[in-house]
Design a protein around this motif. Sequence first.
Motif, short mmCIF file in Angstrom:
data_model
loop_
_atom_site.label_atom_id
_atom_site.label_comp_id
_atom_site.label_asym_id
_atom_site.label_seq_id
_atom_site.Cartn_x
_atom_site.Cartn_y
_atom_site.Cartn_z
N UNK A 1 0.80 -1.22 0.00
CA UNK A 1 0.00 0.00 0.00
C UNK A 1 0.84 1.27 0.00
N UNK A 2 2.16 1.12 0.15
CA UNK A 2 3.04 2.30 0.24
C UNK A 2 3.52 2.72 -1.14
N UNK A 3 3.29 3.97 -1.49
CA UNK A 3 3.77 4.48 -2.78
C UNK A 3 5.29 4.51 -2.82
N UNK A 4 5.94 4.59 -1.64
CA UNK A 4 7.39 4.63 -1.59
C UNK A 4 8.03 3.26 -1.80
N UNK A 5 7.21 2.22 -1.85
CA UNK A 5 7.72 0.88 -2.13
C UNK A 5 7.39 0.43 -3.55
N UNK A 6 6.59 1.19 -4.26
CA UNK A 6 6.18 0.76 -5.60
C UNK A 6 7.36 0.64 -6.56
N UNK A 7 8.29 1.57 -6.46
CA UNK A 7 9.46 1.50 -7.33
C UNK A 7 10.31 0.27 -7.03
N UNK A 8 10.46 -0.07 -5.74
CA UNK A 8 11.22 -1.26 -5.35
C UNK A 8 10.54 -2.52 -5.85
N UNK A 9 9.22 -2.58 -5.68
CA UNK A 9 8.48 -3.76 -6.14
C UNK A 9 8.58 -3.91 -7.66
N UNK A 10 8.60 -2.78 -8.35
CA UNK A 10 8.76 -2.81 -9.80
C UNK A 10 10.13 -3.40 -10.18
N UNK A 11 11.17 -3.00 -9.46
CA UNK A 11 12.50 -3.54 -9.70
C UNK A 11 12.55 -5.04 -9.43
N UNK A 12 11.90 -5.47 -8.34
CA UNK A 12 11.89 -6.89 -7.99
C UNK A 12 11.17 -7.71 -9.07
N UNK A 13 10.06 -7.17 -9.59
CA UNK A 13 9.35 -7.87 -10.67
C UNK A 13 10.24 -7.99 -11.91
N UNK A 14 11.13 -7.02 -12.10
CA UNK A 14 12.01 -7.03 -13.26
C UNK A 14 13.25 -7.88 -13.05
N UNK A 15 13.39 -8.47 -11.86
CA UNK A 15 14.50 -9.38 -11.61
C UNK A 15 15.54 -8.92 -10.62
N UNK A 16 15.32 -7.78 -9.95
CA UNK A 16 16.28 -7.32 -8.94
C UNK A 16 16.30 -8.28 -7.76
N UNK A 17 17.44 -8.34 -7.08
CA UNK A 17 17.52 -9.16 -5.88
C UNK A 17 16.68 -8.55 -4.77
N UNK A 18 16.24 -9.39 -3.84
CA UNK A 18 15.38 -8.94 -2.74
C UNK A 18 16.22 -8.78 -1.48
N UNK A 19 16.13 -7.62 -0.86
CA UNK A 19 16.87 -7.36 0.37
C UNK A 19 16.05 -7.84 1.57
#
Length: 377
Positions: free
Chosen positions: A270-288
């Motif tokens: 629900x956080x707009x400040x996490x949407x960019x991170x979730x987008x990166x994760x969907x694209x294959x970024x590693x998860x911290x």
Amino acid sequence: MGESETMKTEKEYEYWLASLHGISSAKKRLLKEIFHSARAVFNIEETARTSCWFLTETEKETLKAQQKETILDDKCRAWERARKQGICLTCWGDLDYPEKLIGIAKPPYAFFGTGTDCFSFSKVTAAIVGARDATAYGRQMAYEFGRELAKAGMEIVSGMARGIDAKGLEGAFAAGGRHCAVLGCGVDLCYPKENRMLYQKLQRKGALLSEYVPGTPPLAGNFPPRNRIISALSDVVLVMEARKRSGSLITADFALEQGIDVYALPGPVTSSLSQGCHQLIRQGAGILISPEEFLSDLPYKLQKLLIKFSEKSNENEIMLESPEKLLYSVLSLEPKNIQKIEEELSLTRGEIMEGLLNLEMNGWIQEVSKNDYIRLK
């Protein structure tokens, strides 16, 4: 050539070329490559200037207008003031020009720095970037990752912006070591002003870096380009919080173009400040998930460098060479199977078996059941 001109150093001519407005960094690099030095660029005559096919007519006029000794004298005085402030300058082709910047798409012609070993990047570096208006969760995680990665021997790089950038650096300095910030203004200016204490700490114990001439104000257009330098100086990029459209995602994009691994911190959906991170994760970024898991997930070559340069001082730390030290680091008091060890480390089965045998013979670990190991100390 006038007598006063012959007394000037090559660095003064480099500063003159670096501060020349109206000609891109790429064309300045080309000028230096063709004429071999900034001094020679200053002294090129009409015929040579006209033959510079890559310069537009406007750019040729700009260069001609700046080839005046009065202007050169002004630049020399400006460089002397900067030098007295402890500011260093390296330019394209210089021996101390950071190797990590050479291969990127748009390397800066000039690179300014102040602090400790300004242009040295021999250790493993991690960029910690994210939102300026970060949440308490984001700030806490940035601080923790900065601290734990610095404890492991990594250097932290950021843009020194408020929020995530600042917290990552604060955490890193809490653990000691040298860390740095790449600014969107001159290195003699602190921006934002609220980070004055962090700026001063970077001067004393780290490095402040910029492609912009001292005195350059923090203009909005300066910040997106500087992100390519943050990523290029890093071996890995960590995005802690980011909106769908943000400077942090620009840094991540640069990193991917440069072949650098990107990791992102998950947050509330629900956080707009996490949407960019979730987008990166969907694209294959590693998860911290945690600093410990992140460190164990690093490529083998970076783990080897961490062992070499680690500044941790732990009296219980065993003095082992890789891969034994890597193997010991992934074991605990809970039994771990050799297959799980293989998944966590980029080592061959032969290297793992040899390393485990050496550790067991020296009393550091024990095989408690078939292919299951624990650490003893």
